[in-house]
Design a protein around this motif. Structure first.
Motif, mmCIF file in Angstrom:
data_model
loop_
_atom_site.group_PDB
_atom_site.id
_atom_site.type_symbol
_atom_site.label_atom_id
_atom_site.label_comp_id
_atom_site.label_asym_id
_atom_site.label_seq_id
_atom_site.Cartn_x
_atom_site.Cartn_y
_atom_site.Cartn_z
ATOM 1 N N MET A 1 0.799 -1.193 0.379
ATOM 2 C CA MET A 1 -0.066 0.260 0.140
ATOM 3 C C MET A 1 0.776 1.353 0.355
ATOM 4 O O MET A 1 1.781 0.821 0.721
ATOM 5 C CB MET A 1 -0.895 -0.107 1.208
ATOM 6 C CG MET A 1 -1.643 0.693 1.336
ATOM 7 S SD MET A 1 -3.525 0.962 2.480
ATOM 8 C CE MET A 1 -3.271 -0.379 3.125
ATOM 9 N N THR A 2 0.280 2.109 -0.938
ATOM 10 C CA THR A 2 1.080 3.613 -0.561
ATOM 11 C C THR A 2 1.367 4.649 0.592
ATOM 12 O O THR A 2 -0.370 4.291 1.288
ATOM 13 C CB THR A 2 1.026 4.186 -2.267
ATOM 14 O OG1 THR A 2 -0.130 5.061 -2.353
ATOM 15 C CG2 THR A 2 1.081 3.392 -3.425
ATOM 16 N N ARG B 1 -4.880 7.950 3.456
ATOM 17 C CA ARG B 1 -6.487 8.179 2.937
ATOM 18 C C ARG B 1 -7.143 7.570 3.921
ATOM 19 O O ARG B 1 -8.003 7.601 4.592
ATOM 20 C CB ARG B 1 -6.269 7.775 1.418
ATOM 21 C CG ARG B 1 -8.131 7.858 0.737
ATOM 22 C CD ARG B 1 -8.638 9.762 0.902
ATOM 23 N NE ARG B 1 -9.475 9.811 0.138
ATOM 24 C CZ ARG B 1 -11.306 10.076 0.488
ATOM 25 N NH1 ARG B 1 -10.621 11.306 1.347
ATOM 26 N NH2 ARG B 1 -12.067 9.932 0.048
ATOM 27 N N LEU B 2 -6.999 6.169 4.245
ATOM 28 C CA LEU B 2 -7.237 4.802 4.707
ATOM 29 C C LEU B 2 -7.481 5.670 6.101
ATOM 30 O O LEU B 2 -8.644 6.011 6.607
ATOM 31 C CB LEU B 2 -6.715 3.392 4.927
ATOM 32 C CG LEU B 2 -7.799 2.916 5.631
ATOM 33 C CD1 LEU B 2 -8.838 2.253 4.735
ATOM 34 C CD2 LEU B 2 -6.716 1.277 5.303
ATOM 35 N N ALA B 3 -6.245 5.882 6.150
ATOM 36 C CA ALA B 3 -6.379 6.747 7.941
ATOM 37 C C ALA B 3 -7.319 8.258 8.315
ATOM 38 O O ALA B 3 -8.185 7.809 9.541
ATOM 39 C CB ALA B 3 -4.796 7.208 8.131
ATOM 40 N N ALA C 1 -9.556 -1.756 -1.898
ATOM 41 C CA ALA C 1 -8.602 -1.427 -3.071
ATOM 42 C C ALA C 1 -6.896 -1.766 -2.579
ATOM 43 O O ALA C 1 -6.282 -2.254 -2.734
ATOM 44 C CB ALA C 1 -8.848 -0.230 -3.529
ATOM 45 N N SER C 2 -6.902 -1.502 -0.780
ATOM 46 C CA SER C 2 -6.071 -1.500 -0.161
ATOM 47 C C SER C 2 -5.862 -3.184 0.062
ATOM 48 O O SER C 2 -4.121 -3.857 -0.336
ATOM 49 C CB SER C 2 -6.072 -1.417 1.389
ATOM 50 O OG SER C 2 -7.070 -1.740 2.101
ATOM 51 N N LYS C 3 -6.931 -4.416 -0.423
ATOM 52 C CA LYS C 3 -6.398 -5.791 -0.346
ATOM 53 C C LYS C 3 -6.557 -5.903 -1.610
ATOM 54 O O LYS C 3 -6.641 -7.062 -1.890
ATOM 55 C CB LYS C 3 -7.754 -5.907 0.391
ATOM 56 C CG LYS C 3 -7.585 -6.142 1.812
ATOM 57 C CD LYS C 3 -8.349 -6.504 2.556
ATOM 58 C CE LYS C 3 -8.375 -5.441 4.407
ATOM 59 N NZ LYS C 3 -9.555 -5.660 4.821
ATOM 60 N N ASP C 4 -7.280 -5.801 -2.543
ATOM 61 C CA ASP C 4 -6.648 -4.989 -3.728
ATOM 62 C C ASP C 4 -7.957 -6.961 -3.997
ATOM 63 O O ASP C 4 -7.481 -7.094 -4.496
ATOM 64 C CB ASP C 4 -5.588 -6.103 -4.294
ATOM 65 C CG ASP C 4 -5.346 -6.122 -6.269
ATOM 66 O OD1 ASP C 4 -5.908 -5.382 -6.645
ATOM 67 O OD2 ASP C 4 -4.826 -6.686 -6.884
ATOM 68 N N PHE C 5 -9.275 -6.396 -3.357
ATOM 69 C CA PHE C 5 -10.331 -7.344 -3.682
ATOM 70 C C PHE C 5 -11.530 -6.313 -4.519
ATOM 71 O O PHE C 5 -11.853 -5.339 -3.551
ATOM 72 C CB PHE C 5 -10.595 -7.647 -2.388
ATOM 73 C CG PHE C 5 -11.663 -8.853 -2.322
ATOM 74 C CD1 PHE C 5 -12.156 -9.833 -3.167
ATOM 75 C CD2 PHE C 5 -12.458 -8.678 -1.915
ATOM 76 C CE1 PHE C 5 -12.941 -10.944 -2.551
ATOM 77 C CE2 PHE C 5 -13.736 -9.597 -1.066
ATOM 78 C CZ PHE C 5 -13.719 -10.417 -1.825
#
Length: 160
Positions: free
Chosen positions: A1-2, A8-10, A96-100
Motif C-alpha cells: 500500500m502506498t 487516505r485510509l487513516a 482497494a488496499s486488499k486488491d479485492f
C-alpha cells in the motif's frame, strides 16, 4: 500500500471515529438533510440527498440537474453503508488496499451494492449505526466531502 493510500485510509477512519451523533431522530434527519441541501444549492451541485434507516426514507431531496440514475446510486450506496456500518469511501479504500472487489465473484451483487463514495453511517454514541446519509451526483470524493462537511458542521452547531 502506498503512503498516499495509507494516509487516505487513516483520514477516512478518522471521519468514522469523529463524526458520532449524541442521538438521532426524524427531526435530526430533517435538519441534517436540509443543511446538506442548502450547501448543495449554494454550490449549484446537481445532487440527490437521502437519509434512511434501511427501507424507511427519513429525508429526500433531488436538486436541479440530478438524474434518475442518482436514485439507483443512492439505493446501492446506502445498502453498502448499512450492511457494513462504514462509509462507502472507507469501504472502497479498504477493499482497494486488499486488491479485492466484493462486487465480483458473487459475494455482493453489483445491482444491489456499490463502493462509490458518498454514503456515511449515522452512528449514535452508545447505540451504533442507526441510518445512512447519502449524496449522489458529484464525483465519489465530492459526494463524500459534501456529506462529511455537513455532518461536522451539524455536530458542532446544531446537535450540541
Amino acid at each position: 500500500m502506498t503512503d498516499t493510500a495509507t494516509s487516505r485510509l487513516a483520514e477516512l477512519q478518522q471521519h468514522e471515529e469523529e463524526l458520532v451523533f449524541p442521538g438521532f431522530d426524524h427531526h435530526d434527519a430533517w435538519r441534517l438533510g436540509s443543511l446538506i441541501a442548502s450547501r448543495a444549492v449554494a454550490a449549484a451541485h446537481p445532487v440527490a440527498i437521502d437519509i434512511r434507516r434501511h427501507n424507511l426514507v427519513l429525508f429526500r431531496c433531488v436538486l436541479p440537474g440530478a438524474t434518475a440514475d442518482q436514485e439507483e446510486w443512492i439505493r446501492r450506496k446506502s445498502a453498502s453503508t448499512l450492511r457494513f456500518e462504514r462509509s462507502t469511501a472507507l469501504l472502497a479504500e479498504e477493499f482497494a488496499s486488499k486488491d479485492f472487489d466484493p462486487t465480483q465473484g458473487g459475494w455482493l451483487a453489483p445491482e444491489d451494492y456499490t463502493l462509490a463514495g458518498g454514503s456515511f453511517p449515522i452512528r449514535v454514541r452508545g447505540t451504533g449505526v442507526v441510518a445512512a446519509v447519502t449524496a449522489s451526483g458529484l464525483s465519489s470524493d465530492d459526494d463524500h466531502r459534501l456529506v462529511i462537511e455537513a455532518i461536522r458542521d451539524y455536530l458542532t452547531t446544531v446537535a450540541v
